[in-house]
Enzyme design. Structure first.
Site, PDB file in Angstrom:
ATOM      1  CB  THR A  56      13.292  36.859  18.205  1.00 32.44           C
ATOM      2  OG1 THR A  56      13.206  35.638  18.913  1.00 32.44           O
ATOM      3  CG2 THR A  56      12.565  36.720  16.873  1.00 32.44           C
ATOM      4  CE  LYS A  57      12.634  35.261  12.268  1.00 30.26           C
ATOM      5  NZ  LYS A  57      11.913  33.984  12.154  1.00 30.26           N
ATOM      6  CG  ASP A  58      20.631  38.176  16.953  1.00 30.63           C
ATOM      7  OD1 ASP A  58      20.453  38.387  15.738  1.00 30.63           O
ATOM      8  OD2 ASP A  58      21.092  39.037  17.728  1.00 30.63           O
ATOM      9  CB  ALA A  99      21.249  33.190  13.069  1.00 27.54           C
TER      10      ALA A  99
END
Length: 345
Positions: free
Chosen positions: A44-46, A49
């Protein structure tokens, strides 16, 4: 041409949801897992970022020779490094020594410079990965510090994408959302959007045993006695991140390393979903919550599964690691026989 993109960043978002059938069979509600591992960086960090770096570009903060600096338990680092490759920036990351060697190797493979910091020190200790990242950013010319724990764009990324996706995928029928809390951005941004659509939706944060977030939500105070080492990466905190909107959370559930580890492996075994450690944690949170709250057959529950299990092969999926933690013999759901390997001599 359909399903063709100019670069890997075009694949971020619009992740699928899958109905869980076996691990939640005793819960009358319909339970879906939102599989964030389908992002190109496998987490989910995409979303944050790309969103934060795009915003920094629009504000003129990033130039051709800029350096992006961040604190990470792994996943945010992968995502930032991936985005930096495509956009042409240098990437410097501070990680805790809880981070497994294969994760560090992954970060380096994506061109990141990595600083490894002790995990079991206070957040304001100069050796902590928070303070190390801040120091590097202040000392590095032309750098931008992502600062995901205290960056409102962390929340906004999920308000703009994850929340709307969940609403559309459930056709507005969602009644409960469960998500693990680290920086708080995933839970907060999704919750903010969903609560605007329907304030009756229950938002449940899942915290780690060893973290201060649950007790802070309940009392408004930091209880230092809650803090102790734990193994689940990217979840729980010994500080209060501003990216966690406590007023959007109805309740917190605290889960421990052991049950979360077994639940992670059970999901792989029974649902064929290879999720990360937090996949087991958020599912364990639902199961514990269901012990004191009633669900109906009309309820629609969504669990956010944040990342992929490939990053935990030498940890939660390793028999050796499990045994070293004492989990094999101590867990009430003892799946030891299932996971044994037979050697032919």
């Amino acid at each position: 041409m359909s399903n063709v993109y100019d670069n890997i960043l075009g694949l971020i978002g619009n992740t699928p949801m899958v109905k869980l059938n076996a691990v939640t069979k005793d819960i009358p509600a319909t339970v879906y897992a939102k599989l964030e591992s389908y992002n190109p960086g496998h987490s989910t960090k995409d979303r944050i970022a790309l969103h934060i770096i795009d915003n920094a570009e629009k504000k003129g903060l990033l130039k051709e020779d800029s350096v992006v600096v961040e604190t990470t338990s792994g996943n945010t680092g992968f995502s930032i490094a991936m985005v930096c490759i495509i956009k042409g920036y240098k990437c410097i990351l501070a990680v805790s020594d809880k981070t497994k060697p294969e994760k560090i190797a992954y970060l380096k493979a994506l061109g990141a410079i990595v600083y490894i910091c002790p995990a079991n020190v206070p957040a304001d200790d100069p050796r902590s990965y928070y303070e190390v990242a801040k120091r590097i950013a202040s000392e590095t010319p032309n750098s931008v510090y992502i600062n995901q724990y205290f960056n409102e764009l962390n929340i906004d990324a999920h308000y703009q994408s994850t929340g709307p996706e969940i609403w559309e995928q459930t056709e507005g029928k969602i009644t409960h959302l469960f998500a693990c809390t680290g920086t708080g951005g995933t839970l907060s941004g999704s919750a903010k959007f969903l609560k605007e659509k329907n304030p009756n939706i229950k938002i449940i944060g899942v915290d780690a045993d060893g973290s201060i977030l649950k007790s802070y939500h309940e009392t408004g105070e930091i209880h230092k006695e809650d803090v102790h080492p734990y193994q689940i990466e990217g979840m729980g905190k010994n500080l209060i991140p501003s990216a966690l909107l406590f007023d959007k959370v109805d309740e917190f559930v605290r889960v421990n390393d052991e049950m979360s580890a077994y639940r992670t492996r059970e999901i792989a075994l029974k649902e064929a979903i290879m999720g990360g450690y937090t996949t087991g944690a958020v599912t364990q949170g639902l199961i514990q919550y269901a012990q004191s709250h009633e669900f109906s057959k009309d309820d629609v529950v969504v669990l956010i599964y944040p990342d992929h299990g490939s990053r935990y092969i030498t940890k939660v999926y390793s028999d050796k690691w499990m045994a070293e933690q004492g989990f094999v013999n101590n867990c009430v759901h003892n799946y030891d026989e299932v996971f044994k390997t037979e050697f032919i001599k």
